[in-house]
Design an enzyme around this catalytic site. Sequence first.
Site, PDB file in Angstrom:
ATOM      1  N   GLN A   1      40.598  39.912  45.856  1.00 58.22           N
ATOM      2  CA  GLN A   1      39.452  40.778  45.320  1.00 58.22           C
ATOM      3  C   GLN A   1      40.238  42.112  44.627  1.00 58.22           C
ATOM      4  O   GLN A   1      40.071  42.443  43.449  1.00 58.22           O
ATOM      5  CB  GLN A   1      38.602  41.544  46.453  1.00 58.22           C
ATOM      6  CG  GLN A   1      37.936  40.512  47.002  1.00 58.22           C
ATOM      7  CD  GLN A   1      36.687  40.167  46.170  1.00 58.22           C
ATOM      8  OE1 GLN A   1      36.383  40.633  45.136  1.00 58.22           O
ATOM      9  NE2 GLN A   1      36.094  39.038  46.405  1.00 58.22           N
TER      10      GLN A   1
ATOM     11  N   ARG B   1      37.717  36.431  40.615  1.00 56.28           N
ATOM     12  CA  ARG B   1      38.096  36.958  42.161  1.00 56.28           C
ATOM     13  C   ARG B   1      38.347  35.482  42.649  1.00 56.28           C
ATOM     14  O   ARG B   1      39.330  35.730  43.636  1.00 56.28           O
ATOM     15  CB  ARG B   1      37.080  37.404  42.450  1.00 56.28           C
ATOM     16  CG  ARG B   1      36.567  38.722  41.896  1.00 56.28           C
ATOM     17  CD  ARG B   1      35.467  39.344  42.371  1.00 56.28           C
ATOM     18  NE  ARG B   1      34.786  40.572  41.833  1.00 56.28           N
ATOM     19  CZ  ARG B   1      35.228  41.760  41.907  1.00 56.28           C
ATOM     20  NH1 ARG B   1      36.269  42.238  42.757  1.00 56.28           N
ATOM     21  NH2 ARG B   1      34.647  42.813  41.069  1.00 56.28           N
TER      22      ARG B   1
ATOM     23  N   HIS C   1      41.832  41.163  41.193  1.00 56.80           N
ATOM     24  CA  HIS C   1      40.926  41.274  40.027  1.00 56.80           C
ATOM     25  C   HIS C   1      40.432  42.658  39.675  1.00 56.80           C
ATOM     26  O   HIS C   1      40.516  42.732  38.343  1.00 56.80           O
ATOM     27  CB  HIS C   1      39.555  40.441  40.493  1.00 56.80           C
ATOM     28  CG  HIS C   1      38.644  40.831  39.612  1.00 56.80           C
ATOM     29  ND1 HIS C   1      38.453  40.019  38.225  1.00 56.80           N
ATOM     30  CD2 HIS C   1      37.436  41.527  39.669  1.00 56.80           C
ATOM     31  CE1 HIS C   1      37.329  40.309  37.706  1.00 56.80           C
ATOM     32  NE2 HIS C   1      36.825  41.244  38.427  1.00 56.80           N
ATOM     33  N   GLU C   2      40.388  43.486  40.500  1.00 61.41           N
ATOM     34  CA  GLU C   2      40.025  44.744  40.356  1.00 61.41           C
ATOM     35  C   GLU C   2      41.048  45.472  39.438  1.00 61.41           C
ATOM     36  O   GLU C   2      40.447  46.360  38.603  1.00 61.41           O
ATOM     37  CB  GLU C   2      39.738  45.697  41.518  1.00 61.41           C
ATOM     38  CG  GLU C   2      38.545  45.306  42.446  1.00 61.41           C
ATOM     39  CD  GLU C   2      37.440  45.644  41.953  1.00 61.41           C
ATOM     40  OE1 GLU C   2      37.115  46.559  41.186  1.00 61.41           O
ATOM     41  OE2 GLU C   2      36.333  44.848  41.828  1.00 61.41           O
ATOM     42  N   THR C   3      42.255  45.025  39.625  1.00 64.69           N
ATOM     43  CA  THR C   3      43.312  45.798  38.796  1.00 64.69           C
ATOM     44  C   THR C   3      44.253  44.702  37.867  1.00 64.69           C
ATOM     45  O   THR C   3      45.323  45.361  37.588  1.00 64.69           O
ATOM     46  CB  THR C   3      44.327  46.179  39.905  1.00 64.69           C
ATOM     47  OG1 THR C   3      44.901  45.077  40.782  1.00 64.69           O
ATOM     48  CG2 THR C   3      43.893  47.509  40.926  1.00 64.69           C
TER      49      THR C   3
END
Length: 253
Positions: free
Chosen positions: A88, A223, A91-93
């Site tokens: 997770q 993700r 994906h966010e970064t």
Amino acid sequence: MKFINVSAVALSCLFLLFLTETLAQNAGSIVTRELFEQMLSFRNNDVCPGKGFYTYDAFIAAANSFPAFGTTGDDTARKKEMAAFFGQTSHETNGGSAGTFTGGYCFVRQIDQSERYYGRGPIQLTHQSNYERAGQGIGVGQDLVNNPDLVATDPIISFKTAIWFWMTAQDNKPSCHSVIIGQWTPSPADTAANRVPGYGVITNIINGGLECGMGQNPAVESRIGFYRRYCGMLNVPTGENLDCNNQRNFAQG
């Protein structure tokens, strides 16, 4: 006297064994320094705005502040939690090429910085309420509200906010931690909304309002791609229900 000395030695050995066993169960026993570097090898690329920020030592220091993180359940459950957390947050970064799932931890700050409480850190913490809750949760009080950029300038605090979010149930959402280790039981409302145990509901917890309940979505697939890669590196199964394509997001009840 001999009996007392032998007992003292025995007790010392037992204590040392207990301490060793306890330390062996922390997140670092799963994500070693070597594995961390393999998983997040792109993060120190020259093209990454966050080059040099996300370090293994900062991750371990933050992880050790949350005793249940990466230590709950059997070996498979613990490894799946690490794969899910890094899936997770990668994906966010993400700053790598689409589809490679090797570009995580490239960004520290959200590209759009028009709001004061824009996304920062591994989980891209957003909104004043989350900064306030996170500050209380990691023991720095109002510091994150007064100076939200701490999440982008102090790597230990940055990792702590991400792990705090991961470990903490909020409003009608379970914690990501409880979901991935198999301790979450859907309520009748969850069942009616097609929210079922699995990695997909974690995506719903983190960003369901923008990604879930709208059919196939590239962000959701990203993700999942990171999660699958890390599960492969840790040699654990991904489990079922990886997407949230048909789940109603938590804000809708």
